[in-house]
Design an enzyme around this catalytic site. Structure first.
Site, mmCIF file in Angstrom:
data_model
loop_
_atom_site.group_PDB
_atom_site.id
_atom_site.type_symbol
_atom_site.label_atom_id
_atom_site.label_comp_id
_atom_site.label_asym_id
_atom_site.label_seq_id
_atom_site.Cartn_x
_atom_site.Cartn_y
_atom_site.Cartn_z
ATOM 1 C CE LYS A 118 -3.863 1.839 2.805
ATOM 2 N NZ LYS A 118 -4.758 1.453 3.921
ATOM 3 C CB CYS A 145 -7.951 0.561 1.989
ATOM 4 S SG CYS A 145 -9.333 1.336 2.867
#
Ligand code: CDT
Length: 315
Positions: free
Chosen positions: A128, A173
């Site tokens: 991420k 996300c």
């Protein structure tokens, strides 16, 4: 040759703080069985799918903190998932907290997603990039969002890999809220982006956004899909986990920007769609023909600066 890929978005409901990896893997295997019955070829699990979303707590005990990370993947606890998926000929994408030792011996903590092909070979590990929340305990919040304490940004950028008969990218996300995420992959021709998420409905810095969580979730992924002519698969860990309500609403989104399948519950649920990767060409070769229409000479600021600079302060 057809480029239709049957994809399952394997949404999870809450994982309790005391649930073991083994408890969770049983649930992942159950979703895998459902995927097999539905003739799915690629199953996508959420972000940090093996444990509770631990960044909601300011943890101080190092051993407890480390207990949420995986030093290897597959780990002994996740090996049954890897074996069962290969046996079924189903590929998968799985989010987890990664403890990574680099060649110089430094230990890094990443929020990662592994992509595994139908034959069990690893395609890639994505780490991420956009790490949201805060770094220090903030008592005024109902619960913490300490991803910036527990994770460093992934160093490898947004890759795109030939896999599953197409070009596949990943994001995790908060990455999905940034248009640059999709465009960087779009510029590599991405046809399918896989994204796990944990999104608390309550946003403490501006609770006025709470009622819009569902809208914003689909807004960003639908826009990213359409503007880059790519499929996007968004998979939640939703429901009320340790007292915190997180958004569900997992969705499979077509290159048209339309949602073709979405979750109906906020618990464990498999959402399935047959995704024609050739549909991407309708957008990539017309309205969003990048080579023909993009104007990169006017996009310099995108990479030249970080924050907004008002016109009176800079040329
Ligand atoms: N896991 C994750 O990245 N969640 C963030 C929460 C918002 S900021 C506290 C998200 O973008 O959904």
């Amino acid at each position: 040759m057809t480029r239709e890929l049957r994809i399952g978005a394997a949404q999870l409901g809450p994982i309790a703080r005391n649930d073991s990896r083994a408890d969770v893997v049983v649930r992942l295997l159950d979703l895998l069985s459902q995927a097999e019955a539905a003739e799915v070829e690629l199953i996508v699990y959420p972000e940090l799918a093996l444990t509770t979303f631990f960044p909601r707590w300011h943890l101080e005990d190092d051993d407890e903190i480390l207990s949420f990370y995986e030093p290897s993947m597959p780990s002994p606890e996740t090996k049954p998932l890897f074996d069962a998926a290969a046996e079924a000929g189903i590929g998968f994408c799985l989010g987890y907290a990664e403890l990574h030792t680099s060649p110089d011996g430094k230990v890094h903590r990443y929020n990662s997603q592994i992509l595994v092909e139908r034959d069990g070979s690893t395609v890639a590990t994505f780490r991420k990039i956009h790490i949201p929340g805060h770094e220090h305990n903030e008592d005024w919040r109902e619960f913490q969002h300490l991803e910036r304490r527990y994770f460093e940004p992934g160093p490898d950028g947004f890759g795109v890999w030939p896999a599953f008969g197409g070009l596949v990218g990943m994001m995790i996300c908060n990455d999905r809220r940034w248009p640059e995420t999709y465009r960087v992959m779009g510029l590599r021709g991405v046809e399918l982006i896989l994204c796990g998420y944990n999104t608390p409905i309550h946003y403490a810095p501006d609770p006025g956004q709470d009622r819009l969580q569902s809208f914003h979730n689909h807004l960003v992924m639908q826009a990213g899909a359409y503007q880059n002519g790519t499929w996007v698969v968004g998979v939640a860990k939703g429901g009320v986990e340790e007292g915190v309500h997180s958004l569900a609403e997992s969705a499979i989104i077509a290159p048209s920007g339309e949602i073709v399948a979405r979750a109906e519950t906020d618990g464990d649920e498999l959402v399935v769609a047959t995704c024609d990767l050739d549909w991407c060409r309708n957008y990539k070769e017309t309205l969003f023909d990048f080579d023909y229409y993009r104007m990169p000479e006017h996009y310099g600021r995108i990479t030249a600066q970080r924050g907004a600079v008002p016109p009176q302060e800079a040329p």
